[in-house]
Design a protein around this motif. Structure first.
Motif, short mmCIF file in Angstrom:
data_model
loop_
_atom_site.label_atom_id
_atom_site.label_comp_id
_atom_site.label_asym_id
_atom_site.label_seq_id
_atom_site.Cartn_x
_atom_site.Cartn_y
_atom_site.Cartn_z
N GLY A 13 0.85 -1.17 0.00
CA GLY A 13 0.00 0.00 0.00
C GLY A 13 0.89 1.23 0.00
O GLY A 13 1.85 1.30 0.79
N TYR A 14 0.60 2.19 -0.89
CA TYR A 14 1.45 3.39 -0.96
C TYR A 14 0.58 4.63 -1.00
O TYR A 14 -0.31 4.76 -1.86
CB TYR A 14 2.35 3.36 -2.18
N ASP A 15 0.81 5.53 -0.06
CA ASP A 15 0.11 6.81 0.03
C ASP A 15 1.08 7.92 -0.37
O ASP A 15 2.01 8.23 0.37
CB ASP A 15 -0.41 7.03 1.45
N SER A 16 0.86 8.52 -1.56
CA SER A 16 1.81 9.51 -2.06
C SER A 16 1.79 10.80 -1.24
O SER A 16 2.80 11.49 -1.14
CB SER A 16 1.49 9.83 -3.53
N GLN A 17 0.64 11.13 -0.64
CA GLN A 17 0.55 12.37 0.11
C GLN A 17 1.45 12.36 1.34
O GLN A 17 2.13 13.34 1.64
CB GLN A 17 -0.90 12.62 0.52
N GLU A 34 4.14 7.29 2.63
CA GLU A 34 4.22 6.13 3.51
C GLU A 34 3.88 4.87 2.73
O GLU A 34 3.05 4.88 1.81
CB GLU A 34 3.28 6.28 4.70
N VAL A 35 4.51 3.77 3.13
CA VAL A 35 4.33 2.47 2.48
C VAL A 35 3.92 1.45 3.54
O VAL A 35 4.47 1.45 4.66
CB VAL A 35 5.62 2.01 1.79
N LYS A 90 8.53 6.15 4.41
CA LYS A 90 8.44 5.38 5.64
C LYS A 90 7.74 4.08 5.33
O LYS A 90 6.62 4.07 4.83
CB LYS A 90 7.66 6.17 6.69
N VAL A 91 8.39 2.96 5.62
CA VAL A 91 7.83 1.64 5.34
C VAL A 91 7.41 0.96 6.64
O VAL A 91 8.21 0.84 7.56
CB VAL A 91 8.85 0.75 4.60
#
Length: 410
Positions: A165-169, A172-173, A292-293
């Motif tokens: 899952g990746y949130d570009s805003q 975070e991963v 951030k993963v």
């Protein structure tokens, strides 16, 4: 427009072939057990428009249901538009906080270690408002869903054992792994017309009328319209229409209109679609530099003991253990006992939930019956009665049906 048979498919003795097809397709689940879920499914924007009335061979409702059940499309890509409009009052963004708390995401009152890219929190956004998605699939081991919002993008990628899952805003991963052969991780959150249709067409029975309502063109493809309507009085559902691709049997568009009329409550449809095999690189993902993963097994555990102000919330969760469904078909009502006397929590309860109860109570209608008294919360589809002795009755039924159910339970 070509003449289309409008055969009602709910008469007795239809044959095992039709019944088998119905069991394979999915049923619209009308009960909603928690008022928080109902509050989270608000939205806006009218239904998407179809275009054209293609001239297609005649089909019966039975044949069309079987066509959906036998559809074996595993490769596709396209753009999906989702709109919902339950007609709830404007809660000033409070519904977003409710859903975040229910999903256990950031800000939910847990340990605060949740990731903004956690799909269990992020994908709940799909149940309210208007959204544009890009979707791609290549069999059971590779899927991708991208949610496009305000120049930002959230992507959920399933590629073999890896789920990203990746949130570009927030950059975070979120990463987790699945066993071999596992279904797509977002399967519990409907995101495509097929997802919604699968919930709408399971075990259609004698409480339902199913007809073929003409033809349409959706995303440039010829389709039949399958119309599903309740026969029972007391349901808030007017009709469900599924546009079925004439060639592949894949649902291209799903529309649920309320019995009260007006804009659709739920409208989900492809605006672009291709059944060609997506490029393998579509499902590749490498965390961007500096992101951030968060690994799924590092996401944190719940706090050891709940805060005093969350007692009422815990009582609600315990009450859910006794959830049961009464009635049948479209008049099904979910009911459970929260164990909390006094109905909605008020400010005297303590904590944020107490203030929330008083706020939500201002939007409800007070009702009385043999059961005593309580508060009914109304939407264009799902209504819920919370009695003063802590019982909850909820479903896609009228207020009168909820009161009758509560009276009958005494």
């Amino acid at each position: 427009m070509a003449p289309i048979d409008s055969d009602d498919s709910t008469t007795a003795g239809e044959g095992e072939e039709l019944r088998a097809g119905r069991r394979k397709a999915a049923r619209y689940v009308v009960p909603v057990a928690v008022m928080g879920v109902a509050a989270a499914t608000i939205g806006l924007v009218p239904a998407l428009a179809d275009s054209g009335d293609p001239d297609l061979p005649k089909v019966t409702a039975e044949q069309l249901i079987e066509k959906i059940a036998k559809s074996d499309v595993e490769q596709l890509s396209g753009t999906v538009r989702i709109n919902t409009d339950l007609g709830l009052p404007d809660l000033g963004g409070l519904e977003s906080g409710l859903m975040s708390g229910m999903s256990g995401g950031p800000g939910s009152g847990g340990d605060g270690e949740g990731s903004a890219a956690d799909p269990s929190a992020k994908l709940t956004e799909l149940v309210s408002g208007s959204h544009t998605l890009r979707v791609a699939a290549d069999g059971p081991d590779r899927q991708k869903l991208s949610l496009m919002e305000n120049a930002a993008e959230y992507s959920l990628i399933h590629n073999g054992k890896d789920v990203w899952g990746y949130d570009s805003q927030s950059n975070e991963v979120y990463h987790s792994t699945t066993p071999d052969g596992a279904e797509r991780p977002e399967k519990d959150v409907p995101a495509t017309p097929k997802d919604f249709a699968d919930q709408a067409l399971k075990s259609v029975d004698d409480t339902t009328s199913v007809t073929v309502g003409g033809t349409a063109q959706v995303a440039g493809r010829d389709a039949y319209r399958l119309v599903v309507e309740p026969k029972q009085e007391g349901s808030t559902v007017g009709a469900i229409t599924v546009a079925v691709d004439a060639e592949t049997g894949t649902p291209l568009k799903f529309t649920l209109t309320p019995a009260s009329g007006g804009a659709a409550v739920v409208d989900v449809g492809f605006t672009k679609v291709s059944f060609a095999k997506p490029d393998a690189s579509t499902f590749d993902f490498t965390p961007p530099a500096g992101a951030k993963v968060t690994e799924a097994d590092e996401a944190g555990a719940p706090a050891e003991a709940p805060e005093p102000g969350r007692k009422a919330e815990d009582d609600l969760a315990k009450g859910m253990d006794g959830l049961k469904v009464i009635g049948e078909g479209w008049n099904s009502i979910a009911t459970f006992d929260t164990g909390a006397q006094g109905g909605l929590p008020t400010g005297s309860t303590g904590g944020d939930l107490g203030g929330l109860g008083g706020f939500l109570g201002s939007f409800g209608d007070q009702v009385k019956g043999d059961f005593g008294s309580g508060t009914v919360f109304k939407t264009r589809l799902v209504n819920a009665l919370i009695t003063d002795d802590g019982k909850v009755y909820a479903g896609a039924v009228t207020n009168d049906a909820l009161v009758k159910a509560a009276d009958a339970a005494q």
